[in-house]
Design a protein around this motif. Structure first.
Motif, PDB file in Angstrom:
ATOM      1  N   PRO A   1      36.004  81.295  29.121  1.00 26.58           N
ATOM      2  CA  PRO A   1      35.360  82.431  28.737  1.00 26.58           C
ATOM      3  C   PRO A   1      33.820  82.351  28.692  1.00 26.58           C
ATOM      4  CG  PRO A   1      36.402  81.522  26.674  1.00 26.58           C
ATOM      5  CD  PRO A   1      36.971  80.613  27.798  1.00 26.58           C
ATOM      6  N   THR A   2      33.120  83.310  28.698  1.00 21.29           N
ATOM      7  CA  THR A   2      31.439  83.522  28.414  1.00 21.29           C
ATOM      8  C   THR A   2      31.273  84.400  27.429  1.00 21.29           C
ATOM      9  OG1 THR A   2      31.252  84.956  30.302  1.00 21.29           O
ATOM     10  CG2 THR A   2      31.230  82.273  30.839  1.00 21.29           C
ATOM     11  N   VAL A   3      29.871  84.065  27.096  1.00 24.03           N
ATOM     12  CA  VAL A   3      29.166  85.143  26.010  1.00 24.03           C
ATOM     13  C   VAL A   3      28.000  85.378  26.572  1.00 24.03           C
ATOM     14  CG1 VAL A   3      28.527  85.860  23.797  1.00 24.03           C
ATOM     15  CG2 VAL A   3      30.703  84.472  24.065  1.00 24.03           C
ATOM     16  N   THR A   4      27.440  86.692  27.066  1.00 27.92           N
ATOM     17  CA  THR A   4      26.143  86.722  27.439  1.00 27.92           C
ATOM     18  C   THR A   4      25.351  87.623  26.312  1.00 27.92           C
ATOM     19  OG1 THR A   4      26.863  88.743  28.436  1.00 27.92           O
ATOM     20  CG2 THR A   4      26.711  86.860  29.874  1.00 27.92           C
ATOM     21  N   PHE A   5      24.218  87.182  26.179  1.00 28.43           N
ATOM     22  CA  PHE A   5      23.312  87.921  25.083  1.00 28.43           C
ATOM     23  C   PHE A   5      21.905  87.652  25.443  1.00 28.43           C
ATOM     24  CE2 PHE A   5      24.377  83.627  23.886  1.00 28.43           C
ATOM     25  CZ  PHE A   5      23.177  83.344  23.234  1.00 28.43           C
ATOM     26  N   THR A   6      20.938  88.590  24.760  1.00 30.05           N
ATOM     27  CA  THR A   6      19.507  88.636  24.976  1.00 30.05           C
ATOM     28  C   THR A   6      18.962  87.845  23.786  1.00 30.05           C
ATOM     29  OG1 THR A   6      19.516  90.460  26.254  1.00 30.05           O
ATOM     30  CG2 THR A   6      17.525  89.601  25.396  1.00 30.05           C
ATOM     31  N   HIS A   7      18.251  86.777  23.982  1.00 31.22           N
ATOM     32  CA  HIS A   7      17.562  86.053  22.729  1.00 31.22           C
ATOM     33  C   HIS A   7      15.830  86.004  23.151  1.00 31.22           C
ATOM     34  CE1 HIS A   7      16.429  82.806  20.189  1.00 31.22           C
ATOM     35  NE2 HIS A   7      16.982  83.465  19.161  1.00 31.22           N
ATOM     36  N   ASN A   8      15.165  86.344  22.240  1.00 32.30           N
ATOM     37  CA  ASN A   8      13.801  86.495  22.470  1.00 32.30           C
ATOM     38  C   ASN A   8      13.068  86.706  23.941  1.00 32.30           C
ATOM     39  OD1 ASN A   8      13.359  85.137  20.017  1.00 32.30           O
ATOM     40  ND2 ASN A   8      13.372  83.028  20.622  1.00 32.30           N
ATOM     41  N   GLY A   9      13.982  87.887  24.385  1.00 33.70           N
ATOM     42  CA  GLY A   9      13.450  88.642  25.591  1.00 33.70           C
ATOM     43  C   GLY A   9      14.129  88.086  26.741  1.00 33.70           C
ATOM     44  N   GLU A  10      15.049  87.031  26.634  1.00 36.67           N
ATOM     45  CA  GLU A  10      15.703  86.157  27.870  1.00 36.67           C
ATOM     46  C   GLU A  10      17.051  86.414  27.749  1.00 36.67           C
ATOM     47  OE1 GLU A  10      14.597  81.970  27.779  1.00 36.67           O
ATOM     48  OE2 GLU A  10      12.302  82.419  27.970  1.00 36.67           O
ATOM     49  N   GLN A  11      17.802  86.483  29.014  1.00 37.29           N
ATOM     50  CA  GLN A  11      19.070  86.686  29.230  1.00 37.29           C
ATOM     51  C   GLN A  11      19.768  84.987  29.132  1.00 37.29           C
ATOM     52  OE1 GLN A  11      21.042  89.402  29.678  1.00 37.29           O
ATOM     53  NE2 GLN A  11      19.137  90.410  29.050  1.00 37.29           N
ATOM     54  N   VAL A  12      20.826  85.095  28.213  1.00 40.64           N
ATOM     55  CA  VAL A  12      21.476  83.646  27.981  1.00 40.64           C
ATOM     56  C   VAL A  12      23.046  83.957  28.495  1.00 40.64           C
ATOM     57  CG1 VAL A  12      22.105  82.085  26.426  1.00 40.64           C
ATOM     58  CG2 VAL A  12      19.765  83.061  26.262  1.00 40.64           C
ATOM     59  N   LEU A  13      23.582  82.943  29.016  1.00 40.95           N
ATOM     60  CA  LEU A  13      24.890  83.079  29.490  1.00 40.95           C
ATOM     61  C   LEU A  13      25.403  81.708  28.895  1.00 40.95           C
ATOM     62  CD1 LEU A  13      27.488  83.621  31.332  1.00 40.95           C
ATOM     63  CD2 LEU A  13      26.447  81.965  32.952  1.00 40.95           C
ATOM     64  N   LEU A  14      26.471  81.880  27.847  1.00 39.99           N
ATOM     65  CA  LEU A  14      27.070  80.674  27.312  1.00 39.99           C
ATOM     66  C   LEU A  14      28.420  80.499  27.787  1.00 39.99           C
ATOM     67  CD1 LEU A  14      27.093  78.653  24.786  1.00 39.99           C
ATOM     68  CD2 LEU A  14      27.658  80.448  23.298  1.00 39.99           C
ATOM     69  N   GLU A  15      28.772  79.311  28.276  1.00 42.15           N
ATOM     70  CA  GLU A  15      29.838  79.044  28.771  1.00 42.15           C
ATOM     71  C   GLU A  15      30.700  78.348  27.578  1.00 42.15           C
ATOM     72  OE1 GLU A  15      29.583  76.744  32.138  1.00 42.15           O
ATOM     73  OE2 GLU A  15      28.503  78.446  33.335  1.00 42.15           O
ATOM     74  N   CYS A  16      31.999  78.501  27.336  1.00 41.67           N
ATOM     75  CA  CYS A  16      32.737  77.831  26.172  1.00 41.67           C
ATOM     76  C   CYS A  16      34.183  77.857  26.577  1.00 41.67           C
ATOM     77  CB  CYS A  16      32.505  78.496  24.938  1.00 41.67           C
ATOM     78  SG  CYS A  16      32.974  80.519  25.063  1.00 41.67           S
ATOM     79  N   ASP A  17      34.928  77.086  25.518  1.00 38.77           N
ATOM     80  CA  ASP A  17      36.210  77.207  25.952  1.00 38.77           C
ATOM     81  C   ASP A  17      37.159  78.004  25.153  1.00 38.77           C
ATOM     82  OD1 ASP A  17      35.940  74.381  27.228  1.00 38.77           O
ATOM     83  OD2 ASP A  17      36.233  73.256  25.598  1.00 38.77           O
ATOM     84  N   TYR A  18      36.432  78.192  23.904  1.00 35.28           N
ATOM     85  CA  TYR A  18      37.104  79.400  22.843  1.00 35.28           C
ATOM     86  C   TYR A  18      35.994  80.117  22.137  1.00 35.28           C
ATOM     87  CZ  TYR A  18      40.882  76.131  23.502  1.00 35.28           C
ATOM     88  OH  TYR A  18      41.925  75.188  24.346  1.00 35.28           O
ATOM     89  N   ILE A  19      36.352  81.368  21.769  1.00 38.19           N
ATOM     90  CA  ILE A  19      35.544  82.255  20.996  1.00 38.19           C
ATOM     91  C   ILE A  19      36.158  82.507  19.627  1.00 38.19           C
ATOM     92  CG2 ILE A  19      34.311  84.486  21.039  1.00 38.19           C
ATOM     93  CD1 ILE A  19      34.465  84.402  24.040  1.00 38.19           C
ATOM     94  N   ALA A  20      35.509  82.308  18.563  1.00 39.02           N
ATOM     95  CA  ALA A  20      35.961  82.695  17.299  1.00 39.02           C
ATOM     96  C   ALA A  20      35.158  84.102  16.844  1.00 39.02           C
ATOM     97  CB  ALA A  20      35.619  81.509  16.193  1.00 39.02           C
ATOM     98  N   GLY A  21      35.985  85.084  16.570  1.00 39.30           N
ATOM     99  CA  GLY A  21      35.150  86.514  16.058  1.00 39.30           C
ATOM    100  C   GLY A  21      35.076  86.263  14.570  1.00 39.30           C
ATOM    101  N   CYS A  22      34.193  86.096  14.262  1.00 43.05           N
ATOM    102  CA  CYS A  22      33.719  86.076  12.794  1.00 43.05           C
ATOM    103  C   CYS A  22      32.784  87.295  12.567  1.00 43.05           C
ATOM    104  CB  CYS A  22      33.228  84.943  12.212  1.00 43.05           C
ATOM    105  SG  CYS A  22      34.398  83.416  12.688  1.00 43.05           S
ATOM    106  N   ASP A  23      32.786  88.260  13.130  1.00 36.61           N
ATOM    107  CA  ASP A  23      31.556  89.274  13.095  1.00 36.61           C
ATOM    108  C   ASP A  23      32.003  90.534  12.226  1.00 36.61           C
ATOM    109  OD1 ASP A  23      33.359  89.737  15.116  1.00 36.61           O
ATOM    110  OD2 ASP A  23      31.800  90.682  16.388  1.00 36.61           O
ATOM    111  N   GLY A  24      33.047  90.350  11.418  1.00 37.98           N
ATOM    112  CA  GLY A  24      33.403  91.604  10.546  1.00 37.98           C
ATOM    113  C   GLY A  24      34.228  92.791  11.052  1.00 37.98           C
TER     114      GLY A  24
END
Length: 394
Positions: A137-160
């Motif tokens: 799975p991957t997570v994409t997001f914008t940080h400091n105006g730049e697009q980031v692609l984060l590749e990972c094995d697992y995602i933990a949803g701790c966002d309420g």
């Protein structure tokens, strides 16, 4: 960018999970929508179960808690002109709870996170989850105006409850269970000495009240209010008068009042989703469940989820036990539903329900009297209040 575990949310559950994984040698990245200052500005609960206290000690984030936290070996129930103490330590073989504010827990965990050198991104408004059913799975997001692609094995949803992770699961893949209560809690934080050394839960014909604390000089008080009440209609003077009215006379006479430094109304609800996992995504804490605050279970349930997920991932990475991944939801939900039951029960016996007739009120009074009047009943209350044991992962 690559990591083993992407953690969405930098509240106490996400930060605690990050520390446990870091201690186990499992690389992780935290992505948070808000700023650190915003997170630390939120006023939340402050009663920590024995299990969460043990977890904080396990990751070495306990020095300030052990120095400034207040250990409580019991609490009081005030009802029908009586004051009854539930002796937690005596009824549970020495277990207790710790009074230490969630804001302080979060600050300690933030400091530990910074010291760990693990990567954290704050102020990320657009985290998006992809390919949750794949093995990458991957997570994409914008940080400091730049697009980031984060590749990972697992995602933990701790966002309420309002976070993106649960919303990333198709509606037909999870089922929600919910009960909304017809009242809320008006809470006031004040720099005044506590009226009692231990918490007092008061049942009154005008509604529930709670005397709590954050420290020997800072108190947190609550009164039950209807859902149509507005904070601005409650002056400090009105709040203190109403609180005194609902407390036993001897307690009200000792109450020290003062200007509020925070005042808010929180609605009460019970909420659970099943299952708590979808592919490589695991829901943690408020992303998967909400409890009314009466049983002091919200933050503590999140900690038990964190414990379960971290131990499963530890065995996945160090023992190859990928078979355990499918057990996360069932293990968590067994404890969650028991905590939901206890929180519902505490709420149902201590609050004034607008639709209750005289018969229902008598049953409510008798229910509370029955449990408090027997050792078996007190033991049931005490065991649930200090927190049921965490299930082992084998």
């Amino acid at each position: 960018m690559k990591t083993k575990v992407a953690i969405i949310g930098a509240g106490p559950s996400g930060l605690l999970l990050g520390q446990l994984l870091h201690k186990a040698g499992i690389d992780n990245v935290i992505i948070e929508r808000q700023s650190p200052d915003y997170i630390l500005s939120r006023i939340r609960a402050g009663v920590l179960e024995q299990g969460m206290v043990d977890l904080l000690r396990e990751v070495g984030v306990n020095e300030r808690m052990d120095r400034e936290g207040i250990v409580h070996g019991g609490f009081e129930l005030a009802f029908s002109g009586r004051r009854e103490r539930v002796d937690l330590e005596e009824l549970t073989g020495g277990k207790s709870v710790m009074i230490y504010g969630q804001t302080e827990v979060t600050k300690d965990l933030m400091d530990a996170r910074q010291d760990s050198g693990q990567l954290s991104f704050y102020g990320v408004p657009d985290a998006t989850l992809h390919d949750l059913k794949s093995d990458k799975p991957t997570v994409t997001f914008t940080h400091n105006g730049e697009q980031v692609l984060l590749e990972c094995d697992y995602i933990a949803g701790c966002d309420g409850y309002h976070g993106v992770t649960r919303k990333s699961i198709p509606d037909d893949a999870i089922k929600s269970f919910e009960r909304v209560y017809p009242f809320g809690w008006l809470g006031v934080l004040a720099d005044t000495p506590p009226v009692s050394e231990e918490l007092i839960y008061a049942k009154h014909e005008r509604g529930f009240a709670l005397c709590s604390m954050r420290s020997p000089t800072r108190t947190r008080y609550y009164v039950q209010v209807s859902l149509d009440e507005k904070v601005e209609d409650w002056s400090d003077e009105r709040f203190w008068e109403e609180l005194k009215y609902r407390l036993p006379v001897d307690t009200a006479n000792k109450l020290v009042t003062g200007p509020s430094i925070e005042k808010s109304i929180a609605p009460l609800r019970s909420f659970v989703v099943e299952p708590m996992q979808y592919g490589r995504l695991f829901l943690v804490g408020d992303a998967a469940h909400i409890v009314p605050p009466t049983g002091a279970k919200g933050l503590n349930l999140a900690a038990s989820d964190v414990s379960t997920l971290s131990r499963i991932l530890d065995k996945v990475y160090h023992e190859g036990r990928t078979d355990l991944l499918a057990r996360y939801s069932e293990v968590c939900l067994r404890r969650i539903w028991k905590a939901e039951r206890f929180s519902w029960w505490m709420t149902s016996v201590l609050h004034r329900f607008p639709e209750s007739d005289e018969f229902s009120q008598r049953i409510q009074d008798t229910e509370l009297d029955y449990f408090v009047g027997s050792r078996a009943g007190r033991t049931t209350i005490a065991e649930n209040y200090v927190g049921l044991p965490y299930e082992s992962i084998e």
